[in-house]
Design a protein around this motif. Structure first.
Motif, PDB file in Angstrom:
ATOM      1  N   VAL A 265      -7.946   7.292   1.670  1.00 20.00           N
ATOM      2  CA  VAL A 265      -8.087   5.870   1.967  1.00 20.00           C
ATOM      3  C   VAL A 265      -9.148   5.670   3.043  1.00 20.00           C
ATOM      4  O   VAL A 265      -9.185   6.396   4.044  1.00 20.00           O
ATOM      5  CB  VAL A 265      -6.751   5.273   2.451  1.00 20.00           C
ATOM      6  CG1 VAL A 265      -6.920   3.809   2.840  1.00 20.00           C
ATOM      7  CG2 VAL A 265      -5.676   5.416   1.374  1.00 20.00           C
TER       8      VAL A 265
ATOM      9  N   MET B 138       0.821  -1.210   0.000  1.00 23.39           N
ATOM     10  CA  MET B 138       0.000   0.000   0.000  1.00 23.39           C
ATOM     11  C   MET B 138       0.858   1.263   0.000  1.00 23.39           C
ATOM     12  O   MET B 138       0.545   2.240  -0.689  1.00 23.39           O
ATOM     13  CB  MET B 138      -0.942  -0.004   1.209  1.00 23.39           C
ATOM     14  CG  MET B 138      -2.039  -1.034   1.102  1.00 23.39           C
ATOM     15  SD  MET B 138      -3.237  -0.970   2.467  1.00 23.39           S
ATOM     16  CE  MET B 138      -2.252  -1.583   3.827  1.00 23.39           C
TER      17      MET B 138
ATOM     18  N   ALA C  49      -9.104   4.617  -2.341  1.00 21.06           N
ATOM     19  CA  ALA C  49      -8.706   3.256  -1.968  1.00 21.06           C
ATOM     20  C   ALA C  49      -9.507   2.813  -0.755  1.00 21.06           C
ATOM     21  O   ALA C  49      -9.807   3.621   0.129  1.00 21.06           O
ATOM     22  CB  ALA C  49      -7.211   3.195  -1.661  1.00 21.06           C
TER      23      ALA C  49
ATOM     24  N   LYS D 265       2.091   1.834  -3.480  1.00 23.08           N
ATOM     25  CA  LYS D 265       1.009   2.292  -4.366  1.00 23.08           C
ATOM     26  C   LYS D 265       0.701   3.771  -4.139  1.00 23.08           C
ATOM     27  O   LYS D 265       0.520   4.544  -5.092  1.00 23.08           O
ATOM     28  CB  LYS D 265      -0.255   1.455  -4.137  1.00 23.08           C
ATOM     29  CG  LYS D 265      -0.152   0.007  -4.544  1.00 23.08           C
ATOM     30  CD  LYS D 265      -0.043  -0.180  -6.038  1.00 23.08           C
ATOM     31  CE  LYS D 265      -1.294   0.252  -6.755  1.00 23.08           C
ATOM     32  NZ  LYS D 265      -1.197   0.063  -8.222  1.00 23.08           N
TER      33      LYS D 265
ATOM     34  N   PHE E 112      -6.691   1.391  -5.351  1.00 27.85           N
ATOM     35  CA  PHE E 112      -6.695  -0.031  -5.000  1.00 27.85           C
ATOM     36  C   PHE E 112      -7.864  -0.354  -4.084  1.00 27.85           C
ATOM     37  O   PHE E 112      -8.486   0.529  -3.487  1.00 27.85           O
ATOM     38  CB  PHE E 112      -5.365  -0.468  -4.360  1.00 27.85           C
ATOM     39  CG  PHE E 112      -5.038   0.153  -3.023  1.00 27.85           C
ATOM     40  CD1 PHE E 112      -5.604  -0.305  -1.843  1.00 27.85           C
ATOM     41  CD2 PHE E 112      -4.116   1.198  -2.938  1.00 27.85           C
ATOM     42  CE1 PHE E 112      -5.279   0.259  -0.614  1.00 27.85           C
ATOM     43  CE2 PHE E 112      -3.784   1.777  -1.712  1.00 27.85           C
ATOM     44  CZ  PHE E 112      -4.369   1.300  -0.555  1.00 27.85           C
TER      45      PHE E 112
ATOM     46  N   GLU F  95      -6.167  -3.543  -8.207  1.00 28.61           N
ATOM     47  CA  GLU F  95      -5.498  -2.252  -8.412  1.00 28.61           C
ATOM     48  C   GLU F  95      -5.842  -1.706  -9.789  1.00 28.61           C
ATOM     49  O   GLU F  95      -5.920  -2.444 -10.766  1.00 28.61           O
ATOM     50  CB  GLU F  95      -3.990  -2.366  -8.220  1.00 28.61           C
ATOM     51  CG  GLU F  95      -3.321  -3.505  -8.942  1.00 28.61           C
ATOM     52  CD  GLU F  95      -1.891  -3.720  -8.450  1.00 28.61           C
ATOM     53  OE1 GLU F  95      -1.114  -2.755  -8.425  1.00 28.61           O
ATOM     54  OE2 GLU F  95      -1.561  -4.880  -8.109  1.00 28.61           O
TER      55      GLU F  95
END
Length: 287
Positions: free
Chosen positions: A119, A106, A190, A109, A230, A286
């Protein structure tokens, strides 16, 4: 198999006879693990010199036997991230070290996204993923129904010196929170979720992973941005395979956004035997 290889402050020393022997910093704990159905190959003195040993009760639950006085809690670190460790009455320590394979992924990414990332961390526990994402520069919303776990996560964020980062802590039922975010029009780049096998809400609502996971994933898709980064699902539920997670992600995220999907077991290397202890599965989509 995704194995957490990069720990310095954690070591799975040995396994066997339904138990694991672990080093957390300088403290060695002995705990039961249902995956360990093989015998202990060699009974080294390390097993007998563990600092604390968790014994299961025949009536359910269990308790710790302390061989020496331990601090109420202590600290371990992973790649600059810091976490408080504390033996709890239900055998856990407040951290799942195998999840380091996801933290590193993570962080990479988020750092490589080239844009601000929001997130949402659901069933967020003591905040391992929250701290990883915040340290990589993301704005994080951390949601868990247990007030004590949310407080623990707050303390971990401060311990990792991330108090100035944008982290929002919510103590709430995750399903109701997602529904409210839908009504508010909130969007995230995400989403992380670590759902239990079974749960019961404050008003008698029941959660069963096999029945509710797919519709919940679809519900979460409604609060993703147009270009999500993601979507990560962790599962410890016995009987749910990595292929099941792949199919769920393919029929939901994959069908709507394309992208790529990676699924598999996660685990911890065992020092004594060179084997790997399986610790659940992951499903990564992803964009």
């Amino acid at each position: 198999m995704f194995a957490a290889q990069d720990w310095q402050d954690y070591e799975l020393i040995d396994t066997g006879g339904g138990e694991k022997l672990e080093r957390w910093g300088t403290i060695v704990l002995r705990r039961p693990d249902p995956q360990i159905i093989w015998p202990l190959v060699k009974d080294s003195g390390a097993w007998r010199s563990a600092d604390a040993h968790y014994h299961r009760s025949s009536s359910g639950g269990g308790s710790w036997e302390y061989k020496k006085e331990l601090p109420e809690r202590w600290t371990v670190t992973y790649k600059g991230l810091s976490f408080y460790i504390k033996p709890t009455g239900f055998k856990h320590t407040g951290l799942f070290p195998e999840q380091a394979v996801n933290w590193s992924w993570m962080m990479d990414k988020i750092r490589g996204a080239g844009r601000p990332i929001r997130v949402l961390n659901l069933f967020a526990y003591t905040g391992g993923a929250t701290i990883a994402c915040a340290s990589a520069g993301a704005e994080v919303c951390h949601v868990d129904a247990a007030k004590g776990m949310v407080q623990w996560a707050k303390e971990n964020v401060q311990l990792s010196e991330l108090g100035e980062r944008k982290v929002r802590f919510i103590t709430d039922d995750v399903f109701k929170f997602v529904q409210r975010e839908q009504r508010r029009g909130s969007k995230y780049d995400a989403i992380i979720m670590d759902p239990p096998s079974y749960g019961r809400g404050p008003n008698g609502e029941t959660w069963k992973l096999e029945t509710n996971l797919y519709p919940f994933v679809e519900s979460c898709m409604s609060i993703l941005t147009d270009k999500p980064l993601f979507f990560l699902i962790n599962s410890y539920t016995t009987g749910i395979s990595a292929t099941v997670l792949h199919n769920i992600l393919a029929l939901s995220l994959g069908r709507s956004y394309g992208g790529s999907i990676t699924c598999g077991e996660i685990g911890l290397p065992i020092t004594a035997s060179g084997l790997t202890l399986p610790c659940g599965i992951l499903g990564r989509w992803e964009g």
